[in-house]
Design a protein around this motif. Sequence first.
Motif, PDB file in Angstrom:
ATOM      1  N   GLU A 189      -2.743  -3.736  13.937  1.00  0.00           N
ATOM      2  CA  GLU A 189      -1.464  -3.024  13.956  1.00  0.00           C
ATOM      3  C   GLU A 189      -0.344  -3.878  13.362  1.00  0.00           C
ATOM      4  O   GLU A 189       0.656  -3.367  12.872  1.00  0.00           O
ATOM      5  CB  GLU A 189      -1.068  -2.614  15.384  1.00  0.00           C
ATOM      6  CG  GLU A 189      -2.055  -1.711  16.086  1.00  0.00           C
ATOM      7  CD  GLU A 189      -3.179  -2.490  16.771  1.00  0.00           C
ATOM      8  OE1 GLU A 189      -2.910  -3.513  17.421  1.00  0.00           O
ATOM      9  OE2 GLU A 189      -4.332  -2.068  16.640  1.00  0.00           O
ATOM     10  N   ASP A 190      -0.503  -5.206  13.412  1.00  0.00           N
ATOM     11  CA  ASP A 190       0.518  -6.106  12.882  1.00  0.00           C
ATOM     12  C   ASP A 190       0.609  -6.012  11.363  1.00  0.00           C
ATOM     13  O   ASP A 190       1.595  -6.446  10.779  1.00  0.00           O
ATOM     14  CB  ASP A 190       0.223  -7.554  13.283  1.00  0.00           C
ATOM     15  CG  ASP A 190       0.337  -7.783  14.777  1.00  0.00           C
ATOM     16  OD1 ASP A 190       0.982  -6.949  15.464  1.00  0.00           O
ATOM     17  OD2 ASP A 190      -0.209  -8.790  15.263  1.00  0.00           O
ATOM     18  N   LEU A 191      -0.413  -5.453  10.739  1.00  0.00           N
ATOM     19  CA  LEU A 191      -0.450  -5.372   9.288  1.00  0.00           C
ATOM     20  C   LEU A 191       0.191  -4.100   8.747  1.00  0.00           C
ATOM     21  O   LEU A 191       0.323  -3.941   7.538  1.00  0.00           O
ATOM     22  CB  LEU A 191      -1.902  -5.466   8.790  1.00  0.00           C
ATOM     23  CG  LEU A 191      -2.633  -6.754   9.155  1.00  0.00           C
ATOM     24  CD1 LEU A 191      -4.085  -6.666   8.717  1.00  0.00           C
ATOM     25  CD2 LEU A 191      -1.952  -7.949   8.506  1.00  0.00           C
ATOM     26  N   ASN A 192       0.571  -3.181   9.633  1.00  0.00           N
ATOM     27  CA  ASN A 192       1.161  -1.925   9.178  1.00  0.00           C
ATOM     28  C   ASN A 192       2.611  -2.130   8.762  1.00  0.00           C
ATOM     29  O   ASN A 192       3.328  -2.945   9.329  1.00  0.00           O
ATOM     30  CB  ASN A 192       1.084  -0.866  10.272  1.00  0.00           C
ATOM     31  CG  ASN A 192      -0.329  -0.379  10.484  1.00  0.00           C
ATOM     32  OD1 ASN A 192      -1.167  -0.461   9.591  1.00  0.00           O
ATOM     33  ND2 ASN A 192      -0.607   0.122  11.680  1.00  0.00           N
ATOM     34  N   LEU A 193       3.013  -1.351   7.763  1.00  0.00           N
ATOM     35  CA  LEU A 193       4.404  -1.369   7.336  1.00  0.00           C
ATOM     36  C   LEU A 193       5.249  -0.653   8.377  1.00  0.00           C
ATOM     37  O   LEU A 193       4.751   0.227   9.103  1.00  0.00           O
ATOM     38  CB  LEU A 193       4.519  -0.676   5.981  1.00  0.00           C
ATOM     39  CG  LEU A 193       3.734  -1.345   4.841  1.00  0.00           C
ATOM     40  CD1 LEU A 193       3.704  -0.439   3.617  1.00  0.00           C
ATOM     41  CD2 LEU A 193       4.360  -2.675   4.488  1.00  0.00           C
ATOM     42  N   ALA A 226      -2.814   3.652   4.722  1.00  0.00           N
ATOM     43  CA  ALA A 226      -3.249   3.566   3.326  1.00  0.00           C
ATOM     44  C   ALA A 226      -2.376   2.579   2.546  1.00  0.00           C
ATOM     45  O   ALA A 226      -2.882   1.778   1.739  1.00  0.00           O
ATOM     46  CB  ALA A 226      -3.208   4.950   2.672  1.00  0.00           C
ATOM     47  N   ALA A 227      -1.071   2.627   2.793  1.00  0.00           N
ATOM     48  CA  ALA A 227      -0.156   1.700   2.114  1.00  0.00           C
ATOM     49  C   ALA A 227      -0.456   0.253   2.510  1.00  0.00           C
ATOM     50  O   ALA A 227      -0.453  -0.652   1.660  1.00  0.00           O
ATOM     51  CB  ALA A 227       1.289   2.054   2.443  1.00  0.00           C
ATOM     52  N   SER A 228      -0.744   0.032   3.777  1.00  0.00           N
ATOM     53  CA  SER A 228      -1.072  -1.313   4.239  1.00  0.00           C
ATOM     54  C   SER A 228      -2.356  -1.829   3.596  1.00  0.00           C
ATOM     55  O   SER A 228      -2.429  -2.983   3.167  1.00  0.00           O
ATOM     56  CB  SER A 228      -1.213  -1.335   5.770  1.00  0.00           C
ATOM     57  OG  SER A 228       0.025  -1.033   6.372  1.00  0.00           O
ATOM     58  N   VAL A 229      -3.359  -0.954   3.521  1.00  0.00           N
ATOM     59  CA  VAL A 229      -4.624  -1.335   2.873  1.00  0.00           C
ATOM     60  C   VAL A 229      -4.384  -1.661   1.400  1.00  0.00           C
ATOM     61  O   VAL A 229      -4.894  -2.657   0.881  1.00  0.00           O
ATOM     62  CB  VAL A 229      -5.680  -0.208   3.033  1.00  0.00           C
ATOM     63  CG1 VAL A 229      -6.885  -0.457   2.140  1.00  0.00           C
ATOM     64  CG2 VAL A 229      -6.107  -0.092   4.485  1.00  0.00           C
ATOM     65  N   PHE A 230      -3.571  -0.838   0.730  1.00  0.00           N
ATOM     66  CA  PHE A 230      -3.264  -1.082  -0.672  1.00  0.00           C
ATOM     67  C   PHE A 230      -2.580  -2.437  -0.860  1.00  0.00           C
ATOM     68  O   PHE A 230      -2.945  -3.213  -1.748  1.00  0.00           O
ATOM     69  CB  PHE A 230      -2.378   0.039  -1.235  1.00  0.00           C
ATOM     70  CG  PHE A 230      -1.928  -0.235  -2.642  1.00  0.00           C
ATOM     71  CD1 PHE A 230      -2.787  -0.014  -3.706  1.00  0.00           C
ATOM     72  CD2 PHE A 230      -0.658  -0.730  -2.903  1.00  0.00           C
ATOM     73  CE1 PHE A 230      -2.391  -0.282  -5.013  1.00  0.00           C
ATOM     74  CE2 PHE A 230      -0.254  -0.994  -4.195  1.00  0.00           C
ATOM     75  CZ  PHE A 230      -1.120  -0.784  -5.257  1.00  0.00           C
ATOM     76  N   VAL A 231      -1.598  -2.728  -0.011  1.00  0.00           N
ATOM     77  CA  VAL A 231      -0.882  -4.004  -0.116  1.00  0.00           C
ATOM     78  C   VAL A 231      -1.833  -5.176   0.098  1.00  0.00           C
ATOM     79  O   VAL A 231      -1.799  -6.170  -0.640  1.00  0.00           O
ATOM     80  CB  VAL A 231       0.308  -4.055   0.877  1.00  0.00           C
ATOM     81  CG1 VAL A 231       0.898  -5.447   0.963  1.00  0.00           C
ATOM     82  CG2 VAL A 231       1.381  -3.053   0.480  1.00  0.00           C
ATOM     83  N   LEU A 232      -2.699  -5.069   1.090  1.00  0.00           N
ATOM     84  CA  LEU A 232      -3.664  -6.145   1.345  1.00  0.00           C
ATOM     85  C   LEU A 232      -4.619  -6.332   0.166  1.00  0.00           C
ATOM     86  O   LEU A 232      -4.916  -7.461  -0.244  1.00  0.00           O
ATOM     87  CB  LEU A 232      -4.458  -5.856   2.622  1.00  0.00           C
ATOM     88  CG  LEU A 232      -3.667  -5.969   3.924  1.00  0.00           C
ATOM     89  CD1 LEU A 232      -4.488  -5.432   5.094  1.00  0.00           C
ATOM     90  CD2 LEU A 232      -3.245  -7.400   4.178  1.00  0.00           C
TER      91      LEU A 232
END
Length: 147
Positions: free
Chosen positions: A6-10, A40-46
């Motif tokens: 959850e810490d990785l979410n925008l 999805a945005a978080s996965v893309f950024v990672l």
Amino acid sequence: MAERPEDLNLPNAVITRIIKEALPDGVNVSKEARRAISQAASVFVLYATSCANNFAMKAKRKTLNAGDVMAAMEEMEFERFLQPLCEALEAYKKGQKGKKAASEQKRKDKKKSETDENDKSRDEEEDEHMDEEQDGENEGEEEDVEN
């Protein structure tokens, strides 16, 4: 590194603002859809960060730069976004130059203002000192006149 997924979410506010700007007025987005877009945005950024890091590592660098991100976008087959990304990067750089110039000008103005205040203060002290000397001389002249 993040301890929980959850810490990785925008932030939700950022995601909501982006969604509202991307869609026409009157279109509603469910909470579930916002959550899915956020993930999805978080996965893309990672993924983009990981790909960009690979380019930096190949160049024996520890710092990712814009070129690494551009190369990562191309590797991820997002070539059609390269032009808008380059334009946005140029606009950002111009904005930063403008901010830097304004900051330097503000610093110079502040320094000049402080210098002017010091000069004014010094002038006032000199004037007071000269007035005191003149008063002392005038008193001495009055004593001479009386004698």
